[in-house]
Design a protein around this motif. Structure first.
Motif, PDB file in Angstrom:
ATOM      1  N   LYS A   1      -4.998  -2.137  -1.882  1.00 51.94           N
ATOM      2  CA  LYS A   1      -5.431  -2.730  -0.617  1.00 51.94           C
ATOM      3  C   LYS A   1      -4.248  -3.437   0.067  1.00 51.94           C
TER       4      LYS A   1
ATOM      5  N   GLN B   1      -6.780  -4.241  -5.812  1.00 44.46           N
ATOM      6  CA  GLN B   1      -6.161  -5.210  -4.891  1.00 44.46           C
ATOM      7  C   GLN B   1      -4.755  -4.772  -4.489  1.00 44.46           C
TER       8      GLN B   1
ATOM      9  N   THR C   1      -9.576  -4.268 -11.110  1.00 45.49           N
ATOM     10  CA  THR C   1      -9.483  -5.068  -9.879  1.00 45.49           C
ATOM     11  C   THR C   1      -8.026  -5.297  -9.453  1.00 45.49           C
ATOM     12  N   HIS C   2      -7.172  -5.454 -10.443  1.00 44.75           N
ATOM     13  CA  HIS C   2      -5.757  -5.682 -10.131  1.00 44.75           C
ATOM     14  C   HIS C   2      -5.180  -4.526  -9.302  1.00 44.75           C
TER      15      HIS C   2
END
Lengths: 201, 201
Positions: A159, A156, A152-153
């Motif tokens: 993004k 993100q 997820t890091h």
């Protein structure tokens, strides 16, 4: 030390691939390092309604397919248009962002290696296992790189980097920023070099 | 004598203006002449759904306005974006086609003169009287040039030339053809020169 030259790119961009082969040497000639900024053209294109060059009307697509090859020959780098083109490159970009933490001084090498592999023969550019093997071949932790694809890091972080590209007004690749001056395209490298040499013109 | 280098352009294209200043010297270095091919981008753009660069989404339009100026400085030619831009250039193109009959060896001079006037200060680029004055200043028949703007023969010739551009797959300007190799853009001049020097690459 002067600010690094920012090199914004998508791993799937042929012109970014060509420029990536020489940008570190170009920057080094003027005492600069390169800050590699992977992004997704798909995200950036949404803002301006752009589309991949090979998906434009036939006469444009044909021209670009021919120009990719010719521009690569002109730069002295191999080029074969991949059968699967364009493809999404989020995993490759996440591994690149992971490298920024794991071995920042190896990013240029990674970018050149995987883009050369993709643009000169069949290569699963965005496959986590393939990426792990590339990273392992560099003597780095392949498993950790593969894990970054699902982390997820790094999702993100990618993004956020795409959002930053949009805020900066970036609408294509490669996109090169020298101090605050933006240059779009492999064909602007001579201007980038002149700008670095003269401190602007 | 080898075939001339074909230079397809619209008088309103900033990048064609920049390239036009040096294309004859470039061609001459390799024993070639230039065949000037005026066309209307409006006609050509219809085929691919393209639009003038300054009418693209704001971040693109802003980039191009900046790049026109920077590319002109890089090439050492003056540049001010005209207040009226883009404009239709059918009369200027017809005068150019008329020159092909009246004084073909003066076309390059005409192209450079009127584009420099338009891109460095206010100039009524497409006005028949203004064009007549430009032609008269060259020691040629201004009245005949003005008459060409309304002459069915030159209207048809321009239409035919635009149709030929479309058949050739031309979708932008400047568009340079060396033998049968097409190069799009002022930024491809180094490749054009390399191609002429090497007889292909």
């Amino acid at each position: 030390m002067k600010a690094p030259v920012e090199f914004w790119f998508d791993f799937v961009s042929p012109y970014a691939y060509i420029a990536a082969q020489s940008i570190e040497q170009l920057a080094a000639r003027h005492g600069r390092e390169v800050s590699w900024k992977p992004m997704l053209l798909g995200a950036v294109f949404k803002v301006t309604g752009s589309s991949p060059l090979t998906m434009r009307p036939p006469q444009m697509a044909d021209y670009f397919k021919h120009d990719f090859l010719r521009s690569a020959r002109y730069a002295g780098v191999p080029f074969v248009l991949p059968e699967l083109f364009p493809i999404a490159t989020q995993n490759t970009s996440r591994v690149c962002l992971w490298l920024q933490d794991a071995a920042p001084q190896r990013i240029g090498e990674f970018v050149r290696q995987v883009t050369r592999a993709y643009f000169s023969g069949p290569a699963a550019l965005n496959d986590a296992d393939w990426l792990a093997a590339q990273i392992a071949a560099m003597g780095l932790d392949g498993a950790a790189a593969a894990a970054a694809c699902e982390d997820t890091h790094y999702k993100q972080a990618l993004k956020a980097q795409c959002e930053q590209a949009i805020v900066k007004g970036i609408f294509g690749a490669p996109w090169i920023i020298v101090d605050s001056e933006s240059f779009w395209g492999n064909d602007r490298l001579p201007q980038v070099e002149h700008w670095l040499a003269q401190g602007g013109f």
